[in-house]
Design a protein around this motif. Structure first.
Motif, PDB file in Angstrom:
ATOM      1  N   THR A  44     -22.745  15.939 -75.273  1.00  0.00           N
ATOM      2  CA  THR A  44     -21.857  17.039 -75.635  1.00  0.00           C
ATOM      3  C   THR A  44     -21.901  18.050 -74.493  1.00  0.00           C
ATOM      4  N   VAL A  45     -21.037  19.022 -74.526  1.00  0.00           N
ATOM      5  CA  VAL A  45     -21.082  20.072 -73.511  1.00  0.00           C
ATOM      6  C   VAL A  45     -22.434  20.769 -73.550  1.00  0.00           C
ATOM      7  N   GLU A  46     -22.971  20.923 -74.747  1.00  0.00           N
ATOM      8  CA  GLU A  46     -24.264  21.586 -74.915  1.00  0.00           C
ATOM      9  C   GLU A  46     -25.392  20.798 -74.242  1.00  0.00           C
ATOM     10  N   ARG A  96     -24.234  27.034 -72.142  1.00  0.00           N
ATOM     11  CA  ARG A  96     -23.068  26.189 -72.447  1.00  0.00           C
ATOM     12  C   ARG A  96     -21.803  26.751 -71.819  1.00  0.00           C
ATOM     13  N   ALA A 154     -19.611  25.079 -68.732  1.00  0.00           N
ATOM     14  CA  ALA A 154     -18.238  24.635 -68.966  1.00  0.00           C
ATOM     15  C   ALA A 154     -17.262  25.300 -68.002  1.00  0.00           C
ATOM     16  N   THR A 180     -12.443  19.206 -67.750  1.00  0.00           N
ATOM     17  CA  THR A 180     -13.563  19.612 -68.590  1.00  0.00           C
ATOM     18  C   THR A 180     -14.701  18.598 -68.465  1.00  0.00           C
ATOM     19  N   PRO A 181     -15.914  19.004 -68.830  1.00  0.00           N
ATOM     20  CA  PRO A 181     -17.029  18.054 -68.773  1.00  0.00           C
ATOM     21  C   PRO A 181     -16.787  16.809 -69.623  1.00  0.00           C
ATOM     22  N   MET A 182     -16.217  16.978 -70.806  1.00  0.00           N
ATOM     23  CA  MET A 182     -16.029  15.831 -71.690  1.00  0.00           C
ATOM     24  C   MET A 182     -14.886  14.934 -71.224  1.00  0.00           C
TER      25      MET A 182
END
Length: 316
Positions: free
Chosen positions: A227-229, A239, A243, A253-255
């Motif tokens: 996850t981003v976290e 976080r 991001a 985005t990271p995801m």
């Protein structure tokens, strides 16, 4: 564990090929056609030449010891600078006129032996179904001046040995040169990433100390529940900061990055004989076939079954 760059290039099934070593004398010029899914390179082992890459306005002055990488296989011309409109010939014509049979040194040009230019030329091919933004976003060319010296003594020695081995008469020379050349692309990309232009081309995260830690952690265990976290934790950042910084340096985005790479891993599994849809899904970090299929089609425009069928047609 492979480091981040090594892991990416290995997963993309990179294979190096040396296609000739040259002995060009003025006047001379060669127009090299474009090819897809390859990164070309030319190393000036002795002498110099000019290089013009299609789609760019810059004429590259390739001096002795310089390396130029053409990441996307664009057509380009190599020439001595003497009336290029008359002296630059298609590669096929040069091969025919020189009588080059694919072995030894490509000898071509005019009657000025004191102007000899020795190039070591080759390319790196990639699986046409494999993609990664690290390669996709590289500029039309990367010119590394005085490359052997700037890359370190080991690279200078490697390039010198490639120049001596490629097209030579010693047993195993071409294989030795080929394997050594595979280090060139990784080193050239690393040099580019460490430079000032990486962020301009949307590759800044690879040289950022914190962001690259997150990318490295993800690539080592891509099927984990990222996850981003958790990526931010791997980076040692909050976080929000993670991001924002990732989006700023990578223009995604990271995801989005996570999903794209997972789909590349899934493609490799789907091309393995007998591999199941569930194996591809699990390898990409998905607990259910249906959720994996939905994301795969969104990212690639094909269902996993359609992708597998298309690759089988290519191989047949």
């Amino acid at each position: 564990m492979l480091d981040l760059l090594s892991h990416i290039l290995t997963s993309l099934s990179m294979r190096g090929t040396l296609y000739f070593r040259t002995s060009f004398t003025k006047p001379w010029g060669v127009a090299v056609p474009g090819y897809e899914n390859v990164a070309r390179f030319h190393f000036a082992h002795r002498g110099s030449c000019l290089v013009r890459v299609e789609g760019t306005d810059t004429v590259i002055d390739l001096a002795q010891g310089d390396l130029v990488i053409i990441p996307h296989g664009a057509s380009h011309s190599l020439y001595c600078g003497h009336e290029p409109e008359k002296t630059v010939l298609p590669l096929d014509a040069v091969l025919e006129k020189s009588g080059y049979d694919g072995s030894g040194v490509l000898v071509f040009g005019g009657d000025e032996p004191q102007s000899e230019t020795q190039l070591v030329c080759g390319h790196f091919s990639f699986d046409p179904s494999s993609k990664h933004i690290l390669l996709d976003r590289l500029p039309p060319y990367i010119h590394l001046k005085n490359y052997g010296e700037s890359a370190g003594r080991w690279m200078e020695a490697t390039l010198r040995m490639i120049g001596e081995e490629a097209g030579g008469t010693k047993l195993g020379g071409d294989l030795i040169a080929l394997k050594m050349s595979e280090a060139i692309l990784a080193q050239a990309i690393r040099s580019f990433i460490d430079g000032d232009e990486a962020t301009e081309w949307g590759l800044g995260a690879f040289s950022d100390k914190n962001l690259s830690r997150a990318l490295d952690a993800f690539h080592k265990s891509p099927a984990d529940s990222w996850t981003v976290e958790t990526l931010a934790q791997a980076a040692g950042m909050s976080r929000t900061s993670f991001a924002v910084q990732f989006q700023k340096t990578m223009s995604m985005t990271p995801m989005e990055y996570v999903t794209r790479w997972r789909m590349e891993l899934a493609k490799k599994v789907l091309q393995e004989p007998g591999a199941s849809l569930t194996e591809a899904a699990e390898n990409a970090g998905y607990a259910s076939d249906s959720s994996f299929t939905r994301v795969f089609k969104k990212e690639t425009g094909m269902t996993p079954a359609e992708f597998r069928k298309s690759r089988n047609l290519v191989r047949s």
